[in-house]
Structure formats: structure tokens, C-alpha cells
Design an enzyme around this catalytic site. Structure first.
Site, PDB file in Angstrom:
ATOM      1  N   LYS A 102     -27.720 -50.627-110.999  1.00  7.82           N
ATOM      2  CA  LYS A 102     -26.945 -49.391-111.130  1.00  7.82           C
ATOM      3  C   LYS A 102     -27.822 -48.225-111.556  1.00  7.82           C
ATOM      4  O   LYS A 102     -27.605 -47.087-111.126  1.00  7.82           O
ATOM      5  CB  LYS A 102     -25.815 -49.568-112.154  1.00  7.82           C
ATOM      6  CG  LYS A 102     -24.641 -50.385-111.645  1.00  7.82           C
ATOM      7  CD  LYS A 102     -23.539 -50.391-112.681  1.00  7.82           C
ATOM      8  CE  LYS A 102     -22.392 -51.274-112.263  1.00  7.82           C
ATOM      9  NZ  LYS A 102     -21.432 -51.486-113.352  1.00  7.82           N
ATOM     10  N   LYS A 104     -20.995 -57.885-100.681  1.00 10.17           N
ATOM     11  CA  LYS A 104     -19.802 -58.306-101.404  1.00 10.17           C
ATOM     12  C   LYS A 104     -18.656 -57.339-101.071  1.00 10.17           C
ATOM     13  O   LYS A 104     -18.895 -56.145-100.885  1.00 10.17           O
ATOM     14  CB  LYS A 104     -20.135 -58.224-102.908  1.00 10.17           C
ATOM     15  CG  LYS A 104     -19.085 -58.744-103.816  1.00 10.17           C
ATOM     16  CD  LYS A 104     -19.542 -58.621-105.253  1.00 10.17           C
ATOM     17  CE  LYS A 104     -18.343 -58.736-106.171  1.00 10.17           C
ATOM     18  NZ  LYS A 104     -18.629 -58.618-107.568  1.00 10.17           N
ATOM     19  N   LYS A 158     -14.327 -51.784-102.255  1.00 10.91           N
ATOM     20  CA  LYS A 158     -13.587 -50.669-101.688  1.00 10.91           C
ATOM     21  C   LYS A 158     -14.535 -49.541-101.294  1.00 10.91           C
ATOM     22  O   LYS A 158     -14.399 -48.939-100.241  1.00 10.91           O
ATOM     23  CB  LYS A 158     -12.585 -50.171-102.738  1.00 10.91           C
ATOM     24  CG  LYS A 158     -11.524 -49.292-102.159  1.00 10.91           C
ATOM     25  CD  LYS A 158     -10.544 -48.902-103.212  1.00 10.91           C
ATOM     26  CE  LYS A 158      -9.307 -49.735-103.106  1.00 10.91           C
ATOM     27  NZ  LYS A 158      -8.263 -49.320-104.026  1.00 10.91           N
TER      28      LYS A 158
END
Ligand code: SF4
Length: 334
Positions: free
Chosen positions: A115, A194, A197
Site C-alpha cells: 500500500k 483477487k 470492487k
């Protein structure tokens, strides 16, 4: 005396309606666990702020995820269902865990490394995220946590925080064990990453059949199969893997045989999958409609859940504050 049920805790970030990956990887298992565990399910909006996003959308995302929880079968009569920011003890305990969490361990976290690449200047929330996760879990003296493989490292850190805190202040926190889901790694409809959304490679659990088909028809199949009569390889095809959740065994065997023989087209194969998903989710759509039409019911369920969660959380925090020397008035009076 009846045996005490194991307490399990898990959370999900609110980014609106839950999707297929959330369902197969977590919610399905959560619904089952309600029958024989003492369950605490949390919509983790305090975590969601670390992802940035428009704060005006967050309340609706919380509501939509709550509707998804209830629609798939999480039951407020059997589980505690609540929103993280309604229980301030989560952030309080996270701060106190800073006292025992080694910076080196946080730096090792794979998710942090991934991240943090997206930021020029990494927000501290991304770094401290696993501490808040540890607080979420340990606040309820949780015995076990259903986790995907990608969360295993964070749970290990939670266990380490529990050990270090107990060694420093007193034996309070259990070391929660991991319950690894049966579903394994579920790839998105792109057959690559994976399900997520934000990557647009999934479908909502409350999607109407037309929308399910619109998404499933785009799914990547065996890349070697170009023409309809080319022999296919179901074992490398992600569509076939998804059939495993929605299609009965004889039909799956038939698809596999016809795929290998080049006797079924991928579009027909996807139509069977799409129908299976739509049928499986039909009761969810029905229940979701009820809850969307009765938002006051959702609010009451979340209020009740928060009240129950706070009762456990404040008891834990009372013990934590006492053991950490933070009840100075009481200590001086005694
Ligand atoms: Fe995959 Fe089905 Fe196409 Fe075979 S027929 S490659 S299993 S989508």
C-alpha cells in the site's frame, strides 16, 4: 455446564454493497459460524478512512454493507453486528497497543509495503493499520478469527501484540487462532487478481440477474481456447473454478468433459454459471429490498449491536486501563 462457545471476530471495510469475493471468501463462512460460535461482526469504517475517499460517501457505504450483511444471512439474533466508529474503545485500545508494538514488525507487513508504494508521503494510518486490527480483535477477547491468507500476517502480529502486552501488564488477552476459509484464493473475473470492487473484476451479491450476466460474460477463460470447438482446459479456467461454488457436481463433470472435447462454448458455459449465481443470490436480493425499504430497522440493528459491543469493550478497557496504570484517581484513593 454447557461449553462456552468460542468467540470469533471479523471485520469488513465499507465500500458499499458486498461482492462475490466478499461472499465466497468471508460472509458465507460467517453465516455458518453463527450457529456454533459467539460472533462479533464489524463494519470497519475507522479502517476505511486510511483508504482516502470521499467522506460524503462513507455513511452510505456503511449502510449498503450493513444491508448486504443482513441480506446474506448475518442474523442480529445470533451475532453482534455493529459499526466500528460507534465503539470508541477500538481506537483507544489501538493507541495503548502502540506501547508494545515494535516498529520493525509494522515495517515487515506485506500489505504495508504494497500500500505504501501508492503514496509519495505515506500516511501513518497505513502504517498503524495492523495495530487497529489487533485492537478490534483483542477488545472482545476473541478466541479465533476467520481470515484469508492475505490477513494471516496481520493476525500473527495481533498474537504478538497480545503476548507482549500480557508480558508487560498482566495476563488478559488470549492469542486468537486463525480459521482459514475453505474457499482458498478466489480470483476475480479477470482470472488474474483477487476479487475487488476497485478492480471491477467482481459482481455485487445483490446484483440483478442481468447485471450478473453482464459481468460474468466478460470473465476470462482458458486463454488457449480461441474457437468454440477448440479443446479447453477446465483445470486452468477461472470460470470453471467458480462453477465449483454454484453448479452441482454432475453438471460440472458434464461441462468439464464437453469443454475438453470442444463441445461446449464458453458463452454457454458462462450462462450456466451466471444463472447459478443469480439463483443463489435471489433470496439475498429479496431480503435486501426489505431492508432498503426499512432503513430504520437497519439503524436499530446497528444501534443494538453497538450497545452490545460497547458493553464487552468497556469491560475489557476497564481492565486494560487498570493494568496500565491509567486509573490514577482510583489508585491514589486506595
Ligand atoms: Fe472455461 Fe467453460 Fe470455456 Fe471450458 S467451456 S474454457 S470451463 S468457460
Amino acid at each position: 455446564m454447557p461449553e462456552r462457545k468460542k468467540r470469533v471476530f471479523s471485520g469488513m471495510q465499507p465500500s458499499g454493497e458486498a461482492h462475490l469475493g466478499n461472499y465466497l471468501g468471508a460472509l458465507r463462512q460467517w453465516v455458518e459460524m453463527q450457529e456454533d460460535h459467539d460472533c462479533v461482526w464489524c463494519i470497519v469504517d475507522d479502517h476505511a478512512i486510511t483508504a482516502g475517499g470521499d467522506p460524503r460517501e462513507l455513511p452510505k457505504n456503511v449502510f449498503d454493507l450493513a444491508v448486504s450483511f443482513l441480506a446474506v444471512g448475518l442474523d442480529p439474533e445470533k451475532s453482534i453486528i455493529f459499526v466500528q466508529s460507534d465503539v470508541h474503545q477500538h481506537t483507544e485500545l489501538a493507541w495503548l497497543f502502540n506501547a508494545v508494538t515494535p516498529v520493525g514488525e509494522l515495517e515487515r507487513m506485506t500489505q504495508y509495503k504494497d500500500k505504501s508504494q501508492r503514496f509519495e508521503s505515506v500516511p501513518a494510518g497505513i502504517f498503524n493499520y495492523p495495530i487497529l486490527q489487533a485492537a478490534d480483535i483483542l477488545l472482545y477477547l476473541t478466541d479465533a478469527v476467520p481470515v484469508g491468507e492475505d490477513q494471516r500476517q496481520h493476525l500473527e502480529l495481533t498474537r504478538e501484540i497480545a503476548r507482549k502486552w500480557n508480558a508487560a501488564y498482566g495476563d488478559l488477552f488470549p492469542e486468537p487462532e486463525a480459521i482459514i476459509g475453505k474457499a482458498g484464493r478466489i480470483l476475480g473475473l479477470d482470472g488474474d487478481a483477487k476479487m475487488s470492487k476497485s478492480l471491477g473484476n467482481t459482481v455485487g451479491v445483490l446484483a440483478e440477474p442481468e447485471e450478473v450476466w453482464a459481468r460474468v460474460r466478460t470473465a476470462v477463460t482458458d486463454p488457449q481456447r480461441v474457437r468454440r470447438d477448440d479443446p479447453g482446459r477446465p483445470e486452468v479456467c477461472n470460470v470453471y473454478a467458480l462453477h465449483g461454488f454454484f453448479t452441482d457436481e454432475p453438471t460440472r463433470d458434464d461441462i468439464a468433459a464437453r469443454c475438453r472435447a470442444g463441445e461446449i462454448g464458453c458463452v454457454d458455459c458462462k450462462k450456466i454459471l451466471s444463472a447459478g449465481i443469480s439463483d443463489a443470490f435471489a433470496p439475498f436480493r429479496e431480503r435486501a429490498e426489505h431492508f432498503r425499504n426499512h432503513p430504520e430497522e437497519v439503524r436499530r440493528i446497528l444501534d443494538d449491536g453497538a450497545e452490545k459491543a460497547r458493553a464487552i469493550a468497556s469491560e475489557t478497557m476497564g481492565r486494560v486501563r487498570h493494568l496500565m496504570g491509567l486509573e490514577w484517581r482510583e489508585a491514589l484513593d486506595s
